[in-house]
Motif scaffolding. Structure first.
Motif, PDB file in Angstrom:
ATOM      1  N   LEU A  79       0.845  -1.187   0.000  1.00  0.00           N
ATOM      2  CA  LEU A  79       0.000   0.000   0.000  1.00  0.00           C
ATOM      3  C   LEU A  79       0.887   1.247   0.000  1.00  0.00           C
ATOM      4  O   LEU A  79       0.626   2.221  -0.726  1.00  0.00           O
ATOM      5  CB  LEU A  79      -0.895  -0.048   1.232  1.00  0.00           C
ATOM      6  CG  LEU A  79      -2.138   0.823   1.171  1.00  0.00           C
ATOM      7  CD1 LEU A  79      -3.308   0.092   1.807  1.00  0.00           C
ATOM      8  CD2 LEU A  79      -1.918   2.144   1.856  1.00  0.00           C
ATOM      9  N   GLN A  80       1.939   1.186   0.788  1.00  0.00           N
ATOM     10  CA  GLN A  80       2.896   2.298   0.817  1.00  0.00           C
ATOM     11  C   GLN A  80       3.538   2.507  -0.561  1.00  0.00           C
ATOM     12  O   GLN A  80       3.754   3.639  -0.985  1.00  0.00           O
ATOM     13  CB  GLN A  80       3.973   2.041   1.877  1.00  0.00           C
ATOM     14  CG  GLN A  80       3.493   2.282   3.314  1.00  0.00           C
ATOM     15  CD  GLN A  80       3.159   3.752   3.569  1.00  0.00           C
ATOM     16  OE1 GLN A  80       3.897   4.650   3.174  1.00  0.00           O
ATOM     17  NE2 GLN A  80       2.019   4.006   4.200  1.00  0.00           N
ATOM     18  N   SER A  81       3.843   1.424  -1.260  1.00  0.00           N
ATOM     19  CA  SER A  81       4.397   1.528  -2.624  1.00  0.00           C
ATOM     20  C   SER A  81       3.461   2.332  -3.506  1.00  0.00           C
ATOM     21  O   SER A  81       3.891   3.230  -4.244  1.00  0.00           O
ATOM     22  CB  SER A  81       4.564   0.147  -3.265  1.00  0.00           C
ATOM     23  OG  SER A  81       5.536  -0.610  -2.605  1.00  0.00           O
ATOM     24  N   CYS A  82       2.182   2.018  -3.457  1.00  0.00           N
ATOM     25  CA  CYS A  82       1.209   2.707  -4.313  1.00  0.00           C
ATOM     26  C   CYS A  82       1.085   4.180  -3.936  1.00  0.00           C
ATOM     27  O   CYS A  82       1.062   5.059  -4.802  1.00  0.00           O
ATOM     28  CB  CYS A  82      -0.153   2.016  -4.219  1.00  0.00           C
ATOM     29  SG  CYS A  82      -0.180   0.388  -4.988  1.00  0.00           S
ATOM     30  N   LEU A  83       0.997   4.457  -2.647  1.00  0.00           N
ATOM     31  CA  LEU A  83       0.880   5.842  -2.180  1.00  0.00           C
ATOM     32  C   LEU A  83       2.095   6.664  -2.618  1.00  0.00           C
ATOM     33  O   LEU A  83       1.971   7.767  -3.168  1.00  0.00           O
ATOM     34  CB  LEU A  83       0.814   5.852  -0.652  1.00  0.00           C
ATOM     35  CG  LEU A  83      -0.539   6.107   0.003  1.00  0.00           C
ATOM     36  CD1 LEU A  83      -0.401   6.039   1.522  1.00  0.00           C
ATOM     37  CD2 LEU A  83      -1.080   7.480  -0.417  1.00  0.00           C
ATOM     38  N   ARG A  84       3.267   6.100  -2.362  1.00  0.00           N
ATOM     39  CA  ARG A  84       4.527   6.775  -2.682  1.00  0.00           C
ATOM     40  C   ARG A  84       4.600   7.065  -4.182  1.00  0.00           C
ATOM     41  O   ARG A  84       4.940   8.159  -4.615  1.00  0.00           O
ATOM     42  CB  ARG A  84       5.695   5.883  -2.246  1.00  0.00           C
ATOM     43  CG  ARG A  84       7.041   6.567  -2.202  1.00  0.00           C
ATOM     44  CD  ARG A  84       8.068   5.688  -1.481  1.00  0.00           C
ATOM     45  NE  ARG A  84       8.075   4.318  -1.980  1.00  0.00           N
ATOM     46  CZ  ARG A  84       7.806   3.232  -1.244  1.00  0.00           C
ATOM     47  NH1 ARG A  84       7.493   3.340   0.036  1.00  0.00           N
ATOM     48  NH2 ARG A  84       7.849   2.026  -1.788  1.00  0.00           N
ATOM     49  N   GLU A  85       4.238   6.050  -4.967  1.00  0.00           N
ATOM     50  CA  GLU A  85       4.337   6.175  -6.420  1.00  0.00           C
ATOM     51  C   GLU A  85       3.352   7.217  -6.944  1.00  0.00           C
ATOM     52  O   GLU A  85       3.679   8.022  -7.824  1.00  0.00           O
ATOM     53  CB  GLU A  85       4.078   4.804  -7.051  1.00  0.00           C
ATOM     54  CG  GLU A  85       4.388   4.683  -8.522  1.00  0.00           C
ATOM     55  CD  GLU A  85       5.875   4.849  -8.839  1.00  0.00           C
ATOM     56  OE1 GLU A  85       6.202   4.978 -10.035  1.00  0.00           O
ATOM     57  OE2 GLU A  85       6.712   4.860  -7.898  1.00  0.00           O
ATOM     58  N   MET A  86       2.151   7.243  -6.392  1.00  0.00           N
ATOM     59  CA  MET A  86       1.154   8.217  -6.854  1.00  0.00           C
ATOM     60  C   MET A  86       1.569   9.633  -6.476  1.00  0.00           C
ATOM     61  O   MET A  86       1.376  10.583  -7.246  1.00  0.00           O
ATOM     62  CB  MET A  86      -0.228   7.893  -6.270  1.00  0.00           C
ATOM     63  CG  MET A  86      -0.882   6.645  -6.859  1.00  0.00           C
ATOM     64  SD  MET A  86      -0.881   6.587  -8.671  1.00  0.00           S
ATOM     65  CE  MET A  86      -1.918   7.998  -9.060  1.00  0.00           C
ATOM     66  N   ARG A  87       2.167   9.814  -5.294  1.00  0.00           N
ATOM     67  CA  ARG A  87       2.645  11.150  -4.905  1.00  0.00           C
ATOM     68  C   ARG A  87       3.824  11.566  -5.783  1.00  0.00           C
ATOM     69  O   ARG A  87       3.957  12.747  -6.147  1.00  0.00           O
ATOM     70  CB  ARG A  87       3.040  11.151  -3.419  1.00  0.00           C
ATOM     71  CG  ARG A  87       1.819  11.213  -2.504  1.00  0.00           C
ATOM     72  CD  ARG A  87       2.157  10.935  -1.056  1.00  0.00           C
ATOM     73  NE  ARG A  87       1.048  11.320  -0.158  1.00  0.00           N
ATOM     74  CZ  ARG A  87       0.871  10.818   1.062  1.00  0.00           C
ATOM     75  NH1 ARG A  87       1.703   9.910   1.540  1.00  0.00           N
ATOM     76  NH2 ARG A  87      -0.140  11.229   1.801  1.00  0.00           N
ATOM     77  N   ARG A  88       4.648  10.606  -6.154  1.00  0.00           N
ATOM     78  CA  ARG A  88       5.780  10.902  -7.034  1.00  0.00           C
ATOM     79  C   ARG A  88       5.277  11.378  -8.402  1.00  0.00           C
ATOM     80  O   ARG A  88       5.768  12.378  -8.965  1.00  0.00           O
ATOM     81  CB  ARG A  88       6.662   9.660  -7.204  1.00  0.00           C
ATOM     82  CG  ARG A  88       7.981   9.912  -7.934  1.00  0.00           C
ATOM     83  CD  ARG A  88       8.765   8.618  -8.155  1.00  0.00           C
ATOM     84  NE  ARG A  88       8.111   7.697  -9.098  1.00  0.00           N
ATOM     85  CZ  ARG A  88       8.107   7.854 -10.413  1.00  0.00           C
ATOM     86  NH1 ARG A  88       8.729   8.877 -10.972  1.00  0.00           N
ATOM     87  NH2 ARG A  88       7.478   6.986 -11.192  1.00  0.00           N
ATOM     88  N   LEU A  89       4.272  10.661  -8.911  1.00  0.00           N
ATOM     89  CA  LEU A  89       3.720  11.044 -10.218  1.00  0.00           C
ATOM     90  C   LEU A  89       3.060  12.423 -10.140  1.00  0.00           C
ATOM     91  O   LEU A  89       3.143  13.219 -11.088  1.00  0.00           O
ATOM     92  CB  LEU A  89       2.709   9.996 -10.695  1.00  0.00           C
ATOM     93  CG  LEU A  89       3.310   8.647 -11.095  1.00  0.00           C
ATOM     94  CD1 LEU A  89       2.207   7.616 -11.379  1.00  0.00           C
ATOM     95  CD2 LEU A  89       4.203   8.799 -12.338  1.00  0.00           C
ATOM     96  N   ALA A  90       2.422  12.720  -9.041  1.00  0.00           N
ATOM     97  CA  ALA A  90       1.779  14.025  -8.877  1.00  0.00           C
ATOM     98  C   ALA A  90       2.834  15.135  -8.840  1.00  0.00           C
ATOM     99  O   ALA A  90       2.658  16.187  -9.470  1.00  0.00           O
ATOM    100  CB  ALA A  90       0.947  14.023  -7.593  1.00  0.00           C
TER     101      ALA A  90
END
Lengths: 400, 400
Positions: A79-90
């Motif tokens: 879940l942390q992977s997804c959160l981190r990745e989405m914030r990175r893309l943003a």
């Protein structure tokens, strides 16, 4: 403007999918890169879906998560992977200038609430719908566009296929960084309107071996799995896409059954062996083969994931008859529960020939219920604010 | 001198064998040539055997056969293959002059009576012991010596392995005529005196798919079976022979379990799929893995043929404990039947640790009985005329 509101909130839904060319085994545990490509049918959200609300606010003290109304651990690595990745893309999008309109501080904490409209007992891969919904919702929240299946894949491999409707291929890719291990729609949910999908929920013991641990053991120990991934699946994937494009139910059904059986064969070739099918699953398999033999052609096809529940494909014109055959073979226990859920099935009267050839030794109570559905669209944004799972205070509604 | 008696009669016994590297699939249906080599343990005839009497007389009008006291069809093609081949070898021997002493007319008709000392319900390959016994008995009757496993193979593939005691390899051979597809002893039955074999007879539905039809369907439809035969079995055979020669129980046990699982995996990869294991078989498999995990090493190993009954290998020092674990996990129903048959097992008291780690949710009545045996010798000639199954009239005794 959103920055002036105390809370920015987005709610989306995402579907479950069922693989007809199975994914089993990772070549990279961290990035969730598979050892073979796979192909699935996205199921309709009218029957099966995950709904997720994500909210950000300057007032939130920490990231928080609720699953089906219960507080849950947001620290889960995937879940942390997804959160981190989405914030990175943003951040990337904002840096590119494309997100100039996005007013949200990426430093704000997020609250996430997610519910399934189906019981875990249905044995359907709730993590696929769950991670697809999470990624899609965060993308809407942060204004991120573009390739999202790669992020969903890092939550749960099969989640990448829930990012599209209809018939979806997950290409295994070749790159070590996984950038080419993404999902792709083969045809949309309107391509084959006659197709119906039945979930036969079996009364069963709890699943013993989880799929994450199971597939790793299979990769480590099964000589047959390696051969399947390298030598069998590539050809099957090409065939399956052709059958779907041509709406060839016999080809589609036969290959679906063969691939389900081969997946379970590699589980049995694992050491120690993994069994997901039980005696009721075996009875359902035998029933489908007798049904097809009686008709002299493939009119129904089964597939099983990591559990004993069957998913059956059939066509609209066969639905009523097949449902009646299941009801006769696995008569519902009269405990007041609803045996048929989802799309309606009409009455069907079975011929004596069919009954005597197909319905042998009924087993009452061994199938709990049948859920009838069909292929459906990918994730959806919900516009109606009354459907948010988080209130103005950023917490789940008491009723949730 | 035999010619002066109205009847010449010979009685022999032959053993059952259980494969630890499995045979599944023929490259030649007629000659029974396999797609891979296999390896088995010959079980002791004190517990499991076929007894066959063959008699010839100038007075017999036709070839006749009795199985377990009942008149049976001697016209069965495979039985005819064996009879024809044995008569051919006898003629050849006589032509060579070696059989000058053999006084029998090969034109005389033969009467054959065969009985098993174990019920068909035991699910053991009675055809292996049966054809081995037939061929061995006819050889003694006609004075034929030399390579007989090739003839037994033409009755039932695995019968060739019952022509020897101890640990026996069936080399697949390469010749189209099958002359090099023969059995060979790896080591004799005295090589590993500590080895014990338990047959766990499961209360079960009748076998649905016979092995002859089943293996042909597998050859025709399973991509995994082809890979197994070509790429997996050759290496496993070499390893298995080493484990046996070194009396390495852990290596032997683990490979035995893996090969059983892979055989059943190829059955599941067959289309339509074939299931020989049922939920009780699965429970036995899980029990053995828990037992070994508890001990931190492999102390028991399972193998399953074309049916739900388990064959368990263990060592003498573990026998009593393992039997007690099975009795606790599958408690006998108190119907007066004998639960333990064959070699004795002593009492064993299980530790609380072992009980809580290994014996979960007992299933009363699901195992009918346990037969305890060990590796044993090959076919035997019985000298005692009172043991003949045919009387002076050439017919089975009324009591048979």
């Amino acid at each position: 403007m959103a920055a002036e509101k105390p809370l920015t909130v987005v709610t989306c839904t995402a579907p479950v999918n069922i693989a007809v060319i199975k994914y089993w085994g990772k070549r990279d545990e961290e990035l969730i890169l598979p050892i073979n490509s796979s192909l699935s049918v996205t199921l309709h959200q009218d029957q099966l879906k995950t709904t997720t609300t994500a909210a950000i606010s300057r007032d939130f003290k920490e990231d928080q998560l609720w699953l089906n109304g219960e507080k849950a651990d947001i620290g889960h690595p995937r879940l942390q992977s997804c959160l981190r990745e989405m914030r990175r893309l943003a951040r990337k999008r904002r840096g590119d200038g494309a997100g100039a309109a996005a007013p949200l501080s990426l430093a704000y904490k997020v609250h996430i609430s997610s519910v399934n409209n189906f019981p875990t007992a249905a044995g359907l891969a709730s993590s696929a719908a769950g991670y697809a919904c999470l990624v899609y919702t965060l993308a809407r929240l942060y204004g991120v566009e573009g390739e999202l299946s790669e992020v969903a894949r890092q939550g749960s491999g099969s989640a990448c296929r829930s990012m599209f409707g209809g018939f979806v291929q997950w290409r295994m890719g070749e790159r070590p960084d996984g950038r080419d291990s993404v999902a792709q729609q083969v045809v949309s949910e309107t391509h084959w309107p006659e197709l119906r999908v039945l979930v036969l929920v079996v009364s069963a013991e709890k699943k013993v071996v989880g799929s994450t641990a199971g597939m790793q053991t299979s990769v480590d120990t099964s000589p047959l799995l390696k051969h399947r991934a390298e030598a069998v699946v590539p050809e099957r994937l090409t065939q399956m896409i052709q059958f779907i494009q041509q709406r060839d139910f016999e080809g589609f059904g036969q290959l679906t059954m063969k691939d389900s059986n081969q997946f379970h064969a590699t589980c049995l070739d694992t050491f120690p062996p993994i069994f997901y099918l039980n005696d009721v699953s075996r009875r359902i398999i035998a029933l489908v083969h007798r049904f097809n033999a009686h008709h002299g052609k493939i009119k129904a096809a089964y597939t099983f994931d990591a559990g004993p529940n069957a998913v059956i494909f059939t066509l609209e014109d066969t639905l009523d008859e097949f449902v009646e055959v299941v009801k006769c073979s696995f008569p519902p226990e009269s405990n007041g529960g609803q045996f048929l859920k989802g799309l309606p099935a009409g009455p069907a009267s079975l011929s004596g020939d069919l009954l005597s050839a197909v319905v042998l030794a009924p087993l009452p109570g061994t199938i709990r219920y049948i859920l009838i559905t069909q292929p459906g669209p990918g994730p959806q944004l919900l516009d109606n604010p009354s459907l948010h799972l988080l209130g103005a205070d950023g917490l789940p509604h008491p009723s949730a």
